[in-house]
Motif scaffolding. Structure first.
Motif, PDB file in Angstrom:
ATOM      1  N   LEU A   1      -0.577   4.570   7.585  1.00  9.00           N
ATOM      2  CA  LEU A   1       0.311   3.395   7.840  1.00  9.00           C
ATOM      3  C   LEU A   1       1.461   3.323   5.894  1.00  9.00           C
ATOM      4  O   LEU A   1       0.942   2.719   5.438  1.00  9.00           O
ATOM      5  N   ASP A   2       2.269   3.748   6.005  1.00  8.11           N
ATOM      6  CA  ASP A   2       2.985   4.148   4.339  1.00  8.11           C
ATOM      7  C   ASP A   2       3.958   2.792   3.952  1.00  8.11           C
ATOM      8  O   ASP A   2       4.663   2.334   4.629  1.00  8.11           O
ATOM      9  N   ARG A   3       3.315   2.040   3.111  1.00  9.67           N
ATOM     10  CA  ARG A   3       3.861   0.465   3.240  1.00  9.67           C
ATOM     11  C   ARG A   3       5.198   0.462   1.890  1.00  9.67           C
ATOM     12  O   ARG A   3       5.343  -0.411   1.648  1.00  9.67           O
TER      13      ARG A   3
ATOM     14  N   ALA B   1       7.765   1.417  13.170  1.00  9.04           N
ATOM     15  CA  ALA B   1       6.731   1.991  12.003  1.00  9.04           C
ATOM     16  C   ALA B   1       5.292   1.377  12.396  1.00  9.04           C
ATOM     17  O   ALA B   1       4.939   1.806  13.310  1.00  9.04           O
ATOM     18  N   VAL B   2       4.955  -0.157  12.304  1.00 11.24           N
ATOM     19  CA  VAL B   2       4.378  -0.942  12.636  1.00 11.24           C
ATOM     20  C   VAL B   2       3.541  -0.972  14.599  1.00 11.24           C
ATOM     21  O   VAL B   2       2.486  -1.321  14.645  1.00 11.24           O
TER      22      VAL B   2
ATOM     23  N   CYS C   1       2.219   2.829  14.808  1.00 11.92           N
ATOM     24  CA  CYS C   1       1.069   2.069  13.849  1.00 11.92           C
ATOM     25  C   CYS C   1      -0.055   1.506  15.455  1.00 11.92           C
ATOM     26  O   CYS C   1      -1.444   2.215  15.603  1.00 11.92           O
TER      27      CYS C   1
ATOM     28  N   VAL D   1      -7.171   2.977   9.687  1.00  9.25           N
ATOM     29  CA  VAL D   1      -5.879   2.707   9.120  1.00  9.25           C
ATOM     30  C   VAL D   1      -5.784   2.250   7.970  1.00  9.25           C
ATOM     31  O   VAL D   1      -6.425   1.495   7.300  1.00  9.25           O
TER      32      VAL D   1
ATOM     33  N   ASP E   1      -3.471   2.776   3.927  1.00  9.95           N
ATOM     34  CA  ASP E   1      -2.425   2.547   3.266  1.00  9.95           C
ATOM     35  C   ASP E   1      -2.301   4.312   2.582  1.00  9.95           C
ATOM     36  O   ASP E   1      -3.227   4.957   3.096  1.00  9.95           O
TER      37      ASP E   1
ATOM     38  N   PHE F   1      -1.932  -7.501  12.802  1.00 13.57           N
ATOM     39  CA  PHE F   1      -0.678  -6.422  12.094  1.00 13.57           C
ATOM     40  C   PHE F   1       0.610  -7.877  12.675  1.00 13.57           C
ATOM     41  O   PHE F   1       1.467  -6.930  12.472  1.00 13.57           O
TER      42      PHE F   1
ATOM     43  N   ILE G   1       2.410   8.057   8.993  1.00 17.64           N
ATOM     44  CA  ILE G   1       3.709   7.186   9.874  1.00 17.64           C
ATOM     45  C   ILE G   1       4.120   6.292   8.371  1.00 17.64           C
ATOM     46  O   ILE G   1       3.725   5.991   7.918  1.00 17.64           O
ATOM     47  N   THR G   2       5.269   7.120   8.130  1.00 23.53           N
ATOM     48  CA  THR G   2       6.639   6.552   7.276  1.00 23.53           C
ATOM     49  C   THR G   2       7.885   6.112   7.427  1.00 23.53           C
ATOM     50  O   THR G   2       7.993   5.891   8.457  1.00 23.53           O
TER      51      THR G   2
END
Length: 417
Positions: free
Chosen positions: A245-247, A269-270, A273, A289, A291, A316, A345-346
């Motif tokens: 998960l790209d934060r 995105a969340v 995920c 999971v 970053d 989450f 996921i971005t």
């Protein structure tokens, strides 16, 4: 406690009428009007005094069912109010404070209660339903209880009870298997397919030892020896998958870092995920999971452990965008290793980002790239570098996007034919 005008419509009218009587009595010299005005003022004052000196002990407890609710679902809230008072109470109104992110009517009429001198508390259950619209931790309450004197002239708003936490989790959407044949990417079926043609009777069994997988139990030998036996030669491996998960705040809207549920793209995105984790765990993968730099966002979720997925989904509920990592960190992370399925996921995705990510697909059995805001032709460009890519922009179907990336090989074969 909310400030409110202490008089009802009836009490306000009595006060206005008393003032009018005083003015008229002064102009006309009427003793009767003056006496009537004094009577109205005394009535209002007595009502206010009686309302505030009457002791009422109010207790409150609040429960919601379910206590944890996903975005888009409903929960039923029950507020149990106990009142102990020496005098009977008149009907009033109540309102439970509900924060932004929850929709529903949380007010109503509070019934009259009898005197508590002869018994214990008089209890009332106030029930209402809420619809969860925003992820996060929300606090219900306190309860505002409006009470009136027996004449209906004065009122008092009391703040009752403490707040109660309600967790709103992301949506966990049921997704199909990542591929039509899980063994193709190292999933649960891999161990099964590698044993085709082997007779289970030819396997050597040994006594069960703590730590052995229950899947290795040799049931025929167990029944024969009346003790747990396991297959000794079977090579058991734990298939692994990674969800990234790209934060990075630069690839999301400004609100994504402010609070959960504020940015529609980050919410999509969340949801993607936790849904991807659920699908992979159901297929037997142990899922990590992380970053984009490999920093873990949760504990490893063991394959087949749906209860562990529920724990991750609840965790989450509060995740937000943070940091300023470049996607190049993911390239460095997998430069010297390989993994099973990899789901990235971005948010905003450009052609330059795809070029940076081009080396990653070679290190995964099934690399999946999902973007909530891909630039024009970026999905096609990513597919050309080896990614199974799709857009998951807010308002689109995550299930349809997952079908495209999970059956990409089949689709490509059909297109070629």
């Amino acid at each position: 406690m909310r400030r409110a005008w202490p008089l009802t419509v009836r009490g306000t009218a009595a006060g206005v009428l008393a003032l009018a009587c005083f003015i008229a009595a002064a102009q006309l010299g009427s003793v009767q009007l003056l006496a009537f005005g004094v009577f109205l003022v005394a009535l209002v004052v007595v009502s206010l005094i009686a309302l505030h000196i009457t002791r009422r002990d109010v207790s409150l407890s609040r429960t919601s069912s379910p206590a944890t609710v996903a975005v888009g679902d409903d929960t039923r809230v029950t507020v149990h109010v106990g009142v102990r008072t020496a005098l009977p109470t008149t009907p009033g109104t109540w309102e439970d404070r509900v924060p932004e992110g929850l929709d529903g009517r949380s007010d109503g009429r509070f019934p009259a209660l009898g005197s508590g001198l002869r018994g214990g508390d008089r209890a009332v259950d106030l029930v209402y339903e809420l619809h969860a619209t925003q992820r996060g931790i929300h606090w219900l309450g306190p309860l505002d209880l409006t009470i009136r004197d027996p004449f209906g002239i004065a009122r008092r708003v009391a703040e009752v009870g403490e707040t109660t936490r309600l967790i709103v989790t992301p949506q966990c959407i049921d997704l199909p298997p990542l591929t039509a044949f899980a063994g193709a990417t190292g999933g649960m079926l891999q161990a099964t397919t590698t044993r085709l043609g082997q007779g289970t009777d030819n396997l050597i069994a040994r006594p069960y030892q703590p730590g052995d997988s229950m899947r290795r139990i040799h049931w025929r030998a167990t029944a024969h020896r009346d003790m747990l036996m396991v297959r000794q030669e079977e090579q058991e491996s734990t298939p692994e998958a990674t969800v990234v998960l790209d934060r990075a705040k630069s690839r999301w809207g400004e609100d994504a870092a402010a609070r959960p549920g504020a940015d529609a793209s980050f919410e999509a995105a969340v949801d993607a995920c936790v849904s991807a984790v659920n699908a992979l765990v159901r297929d037997g993968y142990a899922v990590q999971v992380v970053d984009v730099d490999g920093s873990p966002l949760s504990e490893v979720v063991p394959g087949g452990e749906q209860s562990a997925v529920a724990v991750l989904v609840a965790r989450f509920a509060t995740v937000t965008a943070a940091g300023s990592l470049s996607l190049a960190a993911l390239t460095r992370l997998w430069s010297g290793s390989t993994t099973g399925p990899l789901v990235l996921i971005t948010g905003a995705l450009t052609a330059a980002d795809v070029d940076v990510l081009a080396p990653v697909p070679a290190h995964s059995a099934h690399p999946v790239l999902l973007s909530t805001e891909p630039a024009d032709e970026v999905i096609e460009r990513a597919a050309a570098t080896g990614w199974y890519a799709a857009s998951i922009a807010p308002g689109t179907s995550l299930r349809d996007a997952w079908l495209r990336v999970s059956h990409a090989d089949v689709t490509a074969a059909e297109a070629a034919s």
